[in-house]
Design a protein around this motif. Structure first.
Motif, PDB file in Angstrom:
ATOM      1  N   ARG A 307     107.925 101.116  56.638  1.00  0.00           N
ATOM      2  CA  ARG A 307     107.894  99.654  56.736  1.00  0.00           C
ATOM      3  C   ARG A 307     106.696  99.107  55.937  1.00  0.00           C
ATOM      4  O   ARG A 307     106.011  98.202  56.373  1.00  0.00           O
ATOM      5  CB  ARG A 307     107.855  99.198  58.193  1.00  0.00           C
ATOM      6  CG  ARG A 307     109.029  99.672  59.021  1.00  0.00           C
ATOM      7  CD  ARG A 307     109.237  98.836  60.286  1.00  0.00           C
ATOM      8  NE  ARG A 307     108.034  98.661  61.069  1.00  0.00           N
ATOM      9  CZ  ARG A 307     107.620  99.474  62.045  1.00  0.00           C
ATOM     10  NH1 ARG A 307     108.341 100.523  62.369  1.00  0.00           N
ATOM     11  NH2 ARG A 307     106.514  99.232  62.708  1.00  0.00           N
ATOM     12  N   GLU A 308     106.443  99.751  54.787  1.00  0.00           N
ATOM     13  CA  GLU A 308     105.432  99.348  53.809  1.00  0.00           C
ATOM     14  C   GLU A 308     104.001  99.701  54.190  1.00  0.00           C
ATOM     15  O   GLU A 308     103.082  99.430  53.424  1.00  0.00           O
ATOM     16  CB  GLU A 308     105.525  97.841  53.505  1.00  0.00           C
ATOM     17  CG  GLU A 308     106.888  97.415  53.011  1.00  0.00           C
ATOM     18  CD  GLU A 308     106.901  96.008  52.456  1.00  0.00           C
ATOM     19  OE1 GLU A 308     105.833  95.407  52.309  1.00  0.00           O
ATOM     20  OE2 GLU A 308     108.005  95.517  52.174  1.00  0.00           O
ATOM     21  N   HIS A 309     103.780 100.305  55.356  1.00  0.00           N
ATOM     22  CA  HIS A 309     102.426 100.590  55.819  1.00  0.00           C
ATOM     23  C   HIS A 309     102.167 102.091  55.912  1.00  0.00           C
ATOM     24  O   HIS A 309     103.088 102.883  56.116  1.00  0.00           O
ATOM     25  CB  HIS A 309     102.195  99.946  57.194  1.00  0.00           C
ATOM     26  CG  HIS A 309     102.215  98.448  57.167  1.00  0.00           C
ATOM     27  ND1 HIS A 309     103.391  97.727  57.042  1.00  0.00           N
ATOM     28  CD2 HIS A 309     101.225  97.522  57.238  1.00  0.00           C
ATOM     29  CE1 HIS A 309     103.114  96.418  57.038  1.00  0.00           C
ATOM     30  NE2 HIS A 309     101.812  96.289  57.154  1.00  0.00           N
ATOM     31  N   PHE A 310     100.893 102.470  55.790  1.00  0.00           N
ATOM     32  CA  PHE A 310     100.508 103.864  55.970  1.00  0.00           C
ATOM     33  C   PHE A 310     100.646 104.246  57.440  1.00  0.00           C
ATOM     34  O   PHE A 310     100.044 103.610  58.318  1.00  0.00           O
ATOM     35  CB  PHE A 310      99.059 104.085  55.532  1.00  0.00           C
ATOM     36  CG  PHE A 310      98.840 104.083  54.046  1.00  0.00           C
ATOM     37  CD1 PHE A 310      99.602 104.884  53.202  1.00  0.00           C
ATOM     38  CD2 PHE A 310      97.850 103.288  53.476  1.00  0.00           C
ATOM     39  CE1 PHE A 310      99.390 104.893  51.830  1.00  0.00           C
ATOM     40  CE2 PHE A 310      97.627 103.297  52.108  1.00  0.00           C
ATOM     41  CZ  PHE A 310      98.399 104.102  51.287  1.00  0.00           C
ATOM     42  N   ASN A 311     101.445 105.277  57.700  1.00  0.00           N
ATOM     43  CA  ASN A 311     101.596 105.769  59.063  1.00  0.00           C
ATOM     44  C   ASN A 311     100.480 106.762  59.375  1.00  0.00           C
ATOM     45  O   ASN A 311      99.792 107.243  58.459  1.00  0.00           O
ATOM     46  CB  ASN A 311     102.955 106.451  59.238  1.00  0.00           C
ATOM     47  CG  ASN A 311     103.137 107.592  58.253  1.00  0.00           C
ATOM     48  OD1 ASN A 311     103.421 107.329  57.079  1.00  0.00           O
ATOM     49  ND2 ASN A 311     102.962 108.832  58.677  1.00  0.00           N
ATOM     50  N   PRO A 312     100.271 107.106  60.641  1.00  0.00           N
ATOM     51  CA  PRO A 312      99.249 108.116  60.962  1.00  0.00           C
ATOM     52  C   PRO A 312      99.561 109.441  60.276  1.00  0.00           C
ATOM     53  O   PRO A 312     100.718 109.862  60.209  1.00  0.00           O
ATOM     54  CB  PRO A 312      99.350 108.249  62.489  1.00  0.00           C
ATOM     55  CG  PRO A 312      99.998 106.984  62.954  1.00  0.00           C
ATOM     56  CD  PRO A 312     100.915 106.565  61.852  1.00  0.00           C
ATOM     57  N   THR A 313      98.548 110.112  59.787  1.00  0.00           N
ATOM     58  CA  THR A 313      98.764 111.398  59.114  1.00  0.00           C
ATOM     59  C   THR A 313      99.249 112.463  60.087  1.00  0.00           C
ATOM     60  O   THR A 313      99.841 113.460  59.669  1.00  0.00           O
ATOM     61  CB  THR A 313      97.471 111.886  58.444  1.00  0.00           C
ATOM     62  OG1 THR A 313      96.449 112.007  59.444  1.00  0.00           O
ATOM     63  CG2 THR A 313      97.008 110.916  57.372  1.00  0.00           C
ATOM     64  N   THR A 314      99.023 112.235  61.370  1.00  0.00           N
ATOM     65  CA  THR A 314      99.409 113.222  62.387  1.00  0.00           C
ATOM     66  C   THR A 314     100.766 112.930  63.012  1.00  0.00           C
ATOM     67  O   THR A 314     101.199 113.656  63.904  1.00  0.00           O
ATOM     68  CB  THR A 314      98.353 113.269  63.499  1.00  0.00           C
ATOM     69  OG1 THR A 314      98.186 111.941  64.034  1.00  0.00           O
ATOM     70  CG2 THR A 314      97.014 113.762  62.967  1.00  0.00           C
ATOM     71  N   ASP A 315     101.446 111.871  62.544  1.00  0.00           N
ATOM     72  CA  ASP A 315     102.713 111.500  63.173  1.00  0.00           C
ATOM     73  C   ASP A 315     103.626 110.804  62.170  1.00  0.00           C
ATOM     74  O   ASP A 315     103.419 109.642  61.836  1.00  0.00           O
ATOM     75  CB  ASP A 315     102.455 110.588  64.377  1.00  0.00           C
ATOM     76  CG  ASP A 315     103.731 110.260  65.152  1.00  0.00           C
ATOM     77  OD1 ASP A 315     104.797 110.798  64.799  1.00  0.00           O
ATOM     78  OD2 ASP A 315     103.646 109.463  66.097  1.00  0.00           O
ATOM     79  N   PHE A 316     104.642 111.534  61.699  1.00  0.00           N
ATOM     80  CA  PHE A 316     105.620 110.986  60.762  1.00  0.00           C
ATOM     81  C   PHE A 316     106.923 110.620  61.462  1.00  0.00           C
ATOM     82  O   PHE A 316     107.937 110.400  60.807  1.00  0.00           O
ATOM     83  CB  PHE A 316     105.895 111.988  59.642  1.00  0.00           C
ATOM     84  CG  PHE A 316     104.898 111.916  58.508  1.00  0.00           C
ATOM     85  CD1 PHE A 316     105.276 111.505  57.244  1.00  0.00           C
ATOM     86  CD2 PHE A 316     103.573 112.258  58.716  1.00  0.00           C
ATOM     87  CE1 PHE A 316     104.369 111.434  56.201  1.00  0.00           C
ATOM     88  CE2 PHE A 316     102.651 112.204  57.682  1.00  0.00           C
ATOM     89  CZ  PHE A 316     103.042 111.782  56.417  1.00  0.00           C
ATOM     90  N   SER A 317     106.894 110.517  62.786  1.00  0.00           N
ATOM     91  CA  SER A 317     108.138 110.260  63.524  1.00  0.00           C
ATOM     92  C   SER A 317     108.738 108.912  63.158  1.00  0.00           C
ATOM     93  O   SER A 317     109.966 108.780  63.061  1.00  0.00           O
ATOM     94  CB  SER A 317     107.893 110.347  65.029  1.00  0.00           C
ATOM     95  OG  SER A 317     106.930 109.391  65.452  1.00  0.00           O
TER      96      SER A 317
END
Length: 760
Positions: A307-317
């Motif tokens: 959704r255009e934003h950086f997600n947490p590196t520890t969670d790609f769910s």
């Protein structure tokens, strides 16, 4: 004339790296001769020529008060981002002309630049732009009247981002096509901007920079390169966003939750400024950012974000679940950053990432037959992508998409004073005019693991061919005129073949590749099949491809077809050692996997697909599937009951719902986005068919009615339920629902996370 234009382009392209070992070739020197990249270039050329320059120029004529020659395009070009495609179009025309020599491109480019010059002359102060009511807007900024958020500056949609596209387009018109008038317009526009921000304090400038502003700092560094006037380099540093730069200087990862493509162009600017000022720490900051994004935030095909934003590196769910996967603009800019760092640091690892992203994201982001560009590339199993159309779609990824396929020749080769580097295996020719050397590369890679290089030179001369030994290659074999050469190198390096070369010499390069599984960066049990640099995927269905070719709606770039449950995804079950053994080769880069056929992802179009596969031991399969099914059922039920929704604090959802507000800020906490206000915020939602009965608002804090009020279509809303962090309002009987949230008693509103219109 062509020689003069080439000389201009060559000087500009090499000015940054004159003291460095590695230098690029000008686009004029490299020609594609076949294969999927040549096809993509040809398809893009048709798309470029299908656009109407007068429609793209209309926002500029409107702002200058000049008569229109055609009505402007709709979509994003008529809803606040007016004129942004015009800037991209200049860049695309210039680079495609440099790559192909097609005269119609030069004709259009010269015409558009002349029209922009006419607008600039009419404005009378150096300014030219398509931003709605631009003259009035910039006067407010000049006076220090600034109210900014991540995408809205004084309730105007990313105006600096918009005008950056024009800066870049004018630069490219001069750099790649030698248009002198473009340089004049660019310098005058730059002078206007320098005067615009002169009264502002550094604090005020940083406040302006809170709003997405593209690579505006990079273009002022470019102006310094063109003119050697230090005021432009000083301006470039002054308009570099410290909130992003400072953590990178400290090697701190503060990227999670940030709008991804807002940040990447800034970092390209940091790197360019570093090469001009000797600020080694700025270059190291750019390197830290590149390593962070490319190694910990990118999926197999090179893209990043959800959704255009950086997600947490520890969670790609969330990346797995969303229909809004990595954005093409992000990869467009990551390639630009990778190229800049490669030329600066002479490190072939940047090419490994560049190649992976080029083949698997950029090449796949254009329909290979009908044309059209992709915005989101979901990795959600059994989902699909949407393609733009020339008359309906004016998204940011259309702008960058127009450029993506014009410049495939930019990094196939590079050179130092004496050496010629072969970086990519793409059928093409390079003409090193300064050394009177021509090299022709014949290859069918990736369908064949071999490439041949044919040397032509005016007279025998000594130099080295530096052949990239890719990180993914199992081995490398090099033959000169049929004779094997010693390979003194290892993967992710260059193999130097030095000799006195003469015309007719032939170099044969051979390598082997294997298929492997790559996990998501978070280490979760989802993996993609990759052969060499090529990501493999399987077509799973051609059903429910709603909106495959986009209409002109505001969210036409997002898929509208149903989400298939994740539990329907094909899974790899059993001993991990057996997963690869399940593949049955059918032909080069074609593998049977039970009923599926894996093939290069860039070949997959007009279909739902699966790129990532869940992996389970037999013991874990049933348990995890049950848990996943429950999660999916809850999520899909909520979506089925949702008529419209806004994810507050996220750029596109807020733009899509006509966000306005004052004294507002946004952020990312507890893995959720939010927006709050000390005055008001408002959104416009759609209750189509009046099926929605309720407006549900969720927040990260308790919602206390005494400190915040809610209006629906300017009338006090009826509160039906208040459950601390969730409040339910009664929807009214209008299809357009304008929700206004007003802070009371001098206190800030709670951090609002999401607004939904629900049927039940």
């Amino acid at each position: 004339m062509k020689t003069n234009l080439f000389h201009i382009a060559f000087l500009l392209l090499t000015s940054l790296s004159a003291l460095a070992q590695m230098q690029p070739f000008a686009l004029q020197e490299v020609k594609l001769t076949g294969g999927p990249f040549k096809n993509a270039q040809d398809v893009d050329l048709k798309y470029i020529l299908a656009l109407d320059p007068d429609k793209l120029l209309a926002p500029y004529l409107i702002d200058a008060g000049l008569p229109l020659k055609a009505q402007r395009y709709g979509n994003w070009e008529s809803s606040g981002l007016d004129g942004h495609i015009g800037g991209h179009y200049l860049s695309a025309l210039a680079m495609m002309y440099a790559s192909t020599g097609e005269p119609e491109l030069k004709k259009r480019l010269d015409y558009m630049v002349a029209e922009l010059a006419r607008c600039q002359a009419k404005n009378g102060n150096g300014y030219v732009g398509g931003i709605p009511q631009g003259q009035l807007f910039w006067k407010r900024i000049h006076k220090g009247d600034i109210d900014g958020s991540s995408f809205g500056l004084n309730n105007t949609w990313v105006p600096l981002y918009n005008i950056h596209k024009l800066f870049a387009g004018l630069r490219d018109a001069y750099e790649y096509a030698g248009n002198q008038q473009a340089k004049q317009v660019l310098v005058s526009l730059g002078d206007w901007f320098v005067e615009l921000i002169k009264p502002l304090s550094d604090e005020q400038i940083q406040q302006v920079l809170r709003t997405e502003h593209g690579g505006i700092n990079e273009t002022f560094a470019d102006l310094y390169i063109l003119t050697r006037d230090k005021k432009y380099l000083e301006t470039a540093q002054r308009i570099s966003h410290r909130a992003i730069l400072n953590p990178l200087l400290a090697k701190e990862d503060k990227l999670t939750g940030l709008h991804a493509n807002t940040q990447i162009p800034k970092v390209i600017g940091f790197e360019k400024i570093a090469t001009l000022t000797g600020k080694a720490d700025w270059s190291e900051a750019a390197l830290y950012f590149w390593q962070n994004v490319s190694q910990t935030r990118s999926v197999a095909f090179g893209g990043n974000s959800v959704r255009e934003h950086f997600n947490p590196t520890t969670d790609f769910s969330q990346v797995l679940r969303s229909n809004q996967g990595p954005e093409t603009c992000n990869s467009f800019n990551m390639l630009r950053l990778s190229k800049a760092l490669f030329l600066d640091k002479n490190d072939v690892s940047f090419v490994d990432f560049y190649e992976r992203t080029l083949y698997n994201h950029i090449l796949s982001s254009q329909h290979p037959e009908k044309g059209g560009f992709v915005y989101f590339t979901p990795i959600r199993p059994n989902h699909y992508r949407v393609y733009s159309q020339p008359e309906t779609s004016m998204w940011c990824c259309v702008g960058s998409g127009l450029e993506n396929h014009t410049k495939y020749g930019e990094l196939i080769y590079s050179h130092s004073a004496n050496d010629l580097f072969i970086n990519l295996f793409i059928p093409s020719t390079v003409n090193w005019a300064a050394r009177k050397i021509k090299l022709t590369q014949r290859t069918e890679f990736p369908y064949q693991n071999q490439s041949e290089l044919l040397v032509e030179t005016a007279k025998p001369q000594e130099f080295s061919l530096q052949i990239r030994y890719p990180k993914w290659a199992e081995n490398l074999e090099v033959l000169v005129n049929g004779k094997a050469q010693p390979v003194d190198g290892k993967p992710a390096s260059y193999v130097a073949i030095s000799r006195k070369w003469k015309s007719g010499d032939k170099v044969t390069i051979r390598f082997t590749t294997t298929t492997r599984l790559e996990q998501l960066p978070d280490g979760s049990n989802w993996s993609a099949f990759v052969n060499g640099p090529i990501v493999l995927a399987a077509k799973t269905s051609t059903k429910d491809l709603t909106g495959l070719f986009a209409d002109d709606s505001r969210m036409g770039h997002e898929t509208k077809g149903k989400l298939y449950p994740l539990t329907n995804a094909y899974a790899l079950v059993g001993d991990p050692a057996t997963y690869l053994a399940q593949l049955k080769p059918e032909s080069r880069l074609r593998f049977a996997l039970d009923t599926l056929t894996l093939q290069p992802f860039y070949e997959v179009h007009d279909a739902r697909y699966q790129m990532y596969f869940p992996t389970f031991t037999k013991a874990a399969f049933a348990e995890q599937q049950t848990h996943l099914k429950q999660q999916e059922a809850e999520a899909l039920t909520l979506e089925a009951n949702t008529v419209d929704k806004v994810n507050c604090g996220e750029q596109q959802p807020e733009v899509d719902h006509q966000y306005t507000g004052e004294k507002s800020d946004s952020g990312y906490d507890e893995e959720r986005f939010w927006r709050r206000t000390r005055s008001y915020i408002a959104y416009q939602l759609q209750n189509k068919g009046l099926t929605g009965r309720y407006v549900d608002i969720t927040a990260l804090d308790d919602i206390k009615p005494e400190n915040v009020s809610f209006l629906i279509n300017e009338k006090p809303a009826e509160i039906l339920v208040n459950q601390r962090k969730t409040i339910r309002l009664k929807a009214d009987s209008n299809e357009v629902v304008t929700l206004k949230i007003v802070a009371q008693n001098g206190k800030s509103s709670p951090r609002i996370n999401q607004i939904r219109i629900l049927t039940k």
